[in-house]
Structure formats: C-alpha cells, structure tokens
Scaffold this motif. Structure first.
Motif, PDB file in Angstrom:
ATOM      1  N   UNK A  44      58.603  39.278  75.514  1.00 43.31           N
ATOM      2  CA  UNK A  44      58.415  40.017  74.266  1.00 43.31           C
ATOM      3  C   UNK A  44      58.025  39.028  73.164  1.00 43.31           C
ATOM      4  N   UNK A  45      57.316  39.540  72.151  1.00 44.06           N
ATOM      5  CA  UNK A  45      56.849  38.663  71.066  1.00 44.06           C
ATOM      6  C   UNK A  45      57.432  39.108  69.730  1.00 44.06           C
ATOM      7  N   UNK A  46      58.051  38.169  69.038  1.00 41.84           N
ATOM      8  CA  UNK A  46      58.614  38.430  67.710  1.00 41.84           C
ATOM      9  C   UNK A  46      57.826  37.618  66.692  1.00 41.84           C
ATOM     10  N   UNK A  47      57.317  38.297  65.666  1.00 49.30           N
ATOM     11  CA  UNK A  47      56.573  37.608  64.610  1.00 49.30           C
ATOM     12  C   UNK A  47      57.430  37.543  63.353  1.00 49.30           C
ATOM     13  N   UNK A  89      56.324  33.790  66.881  1.00 44.76           N
ATOM     14  CA  UNK A  89      55.219  33.327  66.046  1.00 44.76           C
ATOM     15  C   UNK A  89      55.725  33.299  64.610  1.00 44.76           C
ATOM     16  N   UNK A  90      55.638  32.136  63.977  1.00 43.20           N
ATOM     17  CA  UNK A  90      56.047  32.028  62.578  1.00 43.20           C
ATOM     18  C   UNK A  90      54.819  32.057  61.691  1.00 43.20           C
ATOM     19  N   UNK A  91      54.826  32.994  60.766  1.00 47.12           N
ATOM     20  CA  UNK A  91      53.662  33.190  59.913  1.00 47.12           C
ATOM     21  C   UNK A  91      54.158  33.170  58.474  1.00 47.12           C
ATOM     22  N   UNK A  92      53.668  32.244  57.674  1.00 43.84           N
ATOM     23  CA  UNK A  92      54.078  32.259  56.265  1.00 43.84           C
ATOM     24  C   UNK A  92      52.854  32.398  55.385  1.00 43.84           C
ATOM     25  N   UNK A  93      53.079  32.994  54.221  1.00 51.37           N
ATOM     26  CA  UNK A  93      51.964  33.261  53.306  1.00 51.37           C
ATOM     27  C   UNK A  93      51.241  31.966  52.952  1.00 51.37           C
ATOM     28  N   UNK A  94      52.061  30.906  52.742  1.00 44.50           N
ATOM     29  CA  UNK A  94      51.454  29.611  52.420  1.00 44.50           C
ATOM     30  C   UNK A  94      50.686  29.112  53.642  1.00 44.50           C
ATOM     31  N   UNK A  95      49.446  28.768  53.450  1.00 47.25           N
ATOM     32  CA  UNK A  95      48.658  28.229  54.547  1.00 47.25           C
ATOM     33  C   UNK A  95      48.004  29.290  55.407  1.00 47.25           C
ATOM     34  N   UNK A  96      48.134  30.581  55.033  1.00 44.00           N
ATOM     35  CA  UNK A  96      47.503  31.651  55.809  1.00 44.00           C
ATOM     36  C   UNK A  96      46.297  32.197  55.036  1.00 44.00           C
ATOM     37  N   UNK A 127      55.787  42.634  69.319  1.00 47.16           N
ATOM     38  CA  UNK A 127      56.720  43.728  69.626  1.00 47.16           C
ATOM     39  C   UNK A 127      57.632  44.009  68.436  1.00 47.16           C
ATOM     40  N   UNK A 128      57.953  42.963  67.678  1.00 49.56           N
ATOM     41  CA  UNK A 128      58.770  43.141  66.478  1.00 49.56           C
ATOM     42  C   UNK A 128      58.214  42.242  65.383  1.00 49.56           C
ATOM     43  N   UNK A 129      58.193  42.780  64.171  1.00 46.43           N
ATOM     44  CA  UNK A 129      57.765  41.993  63.013  1.00 46.43           C
ATOM     45  C   UNK A 129      58.953  41.897  62.067  1.00 46.43           C
ATOM     46  N   UNK A 130      59.358  40.668  61.789  1.00 41.88           N
ATOM     47  CA  UNK A 130      60.448  40.411  60.850  1.00 41.88           C
ATOM     48  C   UNK A 130      59.782  40.034  59.537  1.00 41.88           C
ATOM     49  N   UNK A 131      59.951  40.857  58.524  1.00 41.72           N
ATOM     50  CA  UNK A 131      59.174  40.620  57.306  1.00 41.72           C
ATOM     51  C   UNK A 131      60.046  40.376  56.089  1.00 41.72           C
TER      52      UNK A 131
END
Ligand code: CP
Length: 316
Positions: free
Chosen positions: A43-46, A72-79, A100-104
């Motif tokens: 499973x994939x958690x973002x 997958x770690x996604x931050x506003x900075x650098x995106x 599968x899940x997005x932690x926002x």
C-alpha cells in the motif's frame, strides 16, 4: 473509517477501537529490535504537507513504514506548488501515482475536507492539521495518553489552556474527549476563545487558578504568535501578562492534584505558555505524547486501509 477529518468523526465505540488498536500496535513494536509489521505491504501512503511540521510528519512516516507501506513525502517547499499548481492538480497527480491514503496538512481550514469530498481522488484522506480548524490524530494521541495515565477517560477532567482561538488541537480534543466521556474545560482570556464556543461540548473559564486543582490533566496550548501581533494586536495586553495569568509554572504545578499530568501538543514556547521547569517536571508527559503518536497513527492507517487482522499478529 474511509477518511479521518475531524475529532467528531468517530463515535465513542469507534474511537475506543482506534485507541485499543493503538495499544496493540505499541505492544507489537515497542522495545523490539525489529519494529516492522507486514500489515500494509504493497500500500502507498502519501504525506502531503503544505505547512511546517516536525512531530506529525515524522510520526506518520514512521507509522506507515512500521506497517511496511510505501511512503512518499511531499512538501509544498520544493514542489510544483511554487509554480502555481493547484490543490486539484496536485491531488490528481497523487492519484495517478496510486496513493491509497493521503495524509494532508494545510494552512487553509477545510482543505482536507475538499480533498476527501471533491471526487478528485479515490484515496482515503487523513487530516494532519488544517488551519485553525482540526487535528484529529493529535486528539487521538492525547486521548490515548490520558487514558494510559488515568486508566480511563469517562468522567476525567481535562483542562485545555491558552490560545483556543487559533488551535485546531483544542477543537479536535473537545469533540473527541467529549464523545469519550471526559469533561473538558477550555481556559483562556475572552479574546482567545472562539465565537460560538458556548455551543461546543465543554465548559469555559477565564480563571486558570480555579480550574487546576480540579483537573486530572492539563493541556497547555501553544500561543500562535505567527497568527497574532503580541505587541498591540488586541489579543493580549502583553506576553508577560499572558504568562502571569495563563502560563503554567512551578507555583501552579503545585496546585494540581498529585495524580494530574501535564501535556502540550508541541511545539512549545518555553517561558510563554509553559516554563521550562513545568515542561520538564516529573508529571510532564509531553515526550510520551510524541511516542504515542506513532502507535496511534499506525492504528489509524491500519484501520483505514483495511489491514488484515492476522497481519498484526507478529513482527517481521
Ligand atoms: N503537534 C503538532 O502538530 O506538531 P507539529 O506541528 O510539529 O506536527
């Protein structure tokens, strides 16, 4: 549990099930050399963070990894957000990658709700703190911590003190703790209580010294200086006056019942809402709250993504 957006999303039995599952997660991973469970393999958690975080972000990452999910770690900075990409296009991109899940976490109140209910994505959404609105997994880890120390939540008296107006932690705690049977009192100056608080399932007070002797847990809130001007913004006469009236210090610690615990969601302003001796005293469970956050977030991801029961039966 498809999404977790609010401390009020969980009925009493559901909230207790999350806390019991978190206890099981803690039992299976604490003090073990190998802390990984195979429950969410494949499973994939973002982790989608539009606002800074230390505790929430790292504990969601650790929680997902301990369950063997891909993270997958996604931050506003650098995106590409800095190039003007919208929340919708960011969400569609994550969907295309098979999250599968997005932690926002987002600076705008309501952003996780928009993500969950817009139809842009099929993934589960966990609110990791939105503006001044809600932070439900913080409330779950706080309830977990109180329950561990007091033995139960029914009838326990929890004082939540300080900048309630700007606090997503306070709102989520009031909703969750009320459904778990705790009696919450919000303690703040009138300028730091939100309009409509009389409709919340809690009591309010302006007098910290009157509330402390009848509290089983005292939860200090960060003064959110970035959202107010302390030198004349109208919320407080001064930082010094605030500390004098609403800060937790050694003298106030001594007015708590012997069994009472001291909590803070972090980050702390030492010397403003809490002194160093109060933050570091024997009855402080602030560091424990952080550790409990990993177990609670493991439970949330596990229950949300439908991990199979036998899969938590043993560490890898
Ligand atoms: N308690 C909390 O939300 O801390 P972070 O901002 O570091 O995630």
């Amino acid at each position: 549990m498809r999404h977790l957006l609010s401390g009020g999303d969980l009925a009493r039995d559901e909230a207790l099930h999350v806390l019991d599952t978190a206890e099981e997660m803690a039992r299976l991973t604490t003090d073990r050399t190998v802390k990984k469970l195979p429950a969410l393999r494949g499973r994939t958690v973002v982790n989608l963070f539009f606002e800074d975080s230390t505790r929430t972000r790292t504990s969601f990452e650790l929680a997902a990894k301990r369950l063997s999910a891909d993270v997958v770690n996604f931050s506003a900075k650098g995106s590409s957000l800095s190039k003007g990409e919208s929340l919708k296009d960011t969400a569609l991109t994550l969907e295309a990658m098979g999250a599968d899940a997005v932690v926002v976490r987002h600076w705008a109140s309501g952003a996780p709700h928009r993500l969950a209910h817009s139809g842009w994505i099929r993934s589960s959404v966990v609110n990791a703190g939105d503006g001044t609105h809600e932070h439900p997994t913080q409330a779950l880890l706080d309830a977990f911590t109180v329950r561990r120390h007091l033995g139960g939540l029914d009838g326990s008296r929890v004082a939540v003190v300080g900048d309630v107006l700007h606090s997503r932690v306070a709102r989520s705690n009031v909703l969750l703790l009320a459904s778990l049977g705790a009696r919450v009192t919000l303690v703040a100056p009138p300028t730091l209580l939100p309009v409509g608080v009389e409709g919340w399932p809690c009591e309010t007070s302006y007098d910290l010294d009157a509330v402390l002797p009848v509290s089983d847990a005292v939860m200090m809130l960060r003064v959110q200086r970035e959202r107010m001007n302390l030198s004349g913004g109208g919320y407080l006469p001064s930082a010094r006056e605030y500390s004098r009236r609403y800060g937790l210090d050694g003298r106030r610690l001594r007015s708590l019942p012997d069994h009472a615990i001291v909590m803070h969601p972090g980050p702390m302003n030492r010397g403003l809402e809490i002194t160093a001796d109060a933050a570091d005293c024997d009855r402080s469970v602030i560091v424990e709250q952080v550790a409990n956050g990993v177990s609670v977030r493991m439970a949330v991801l596990y229950l949300m993504l439908g991990g199979s029961e036998p899969a938590i039966g043993g560490a890898e």
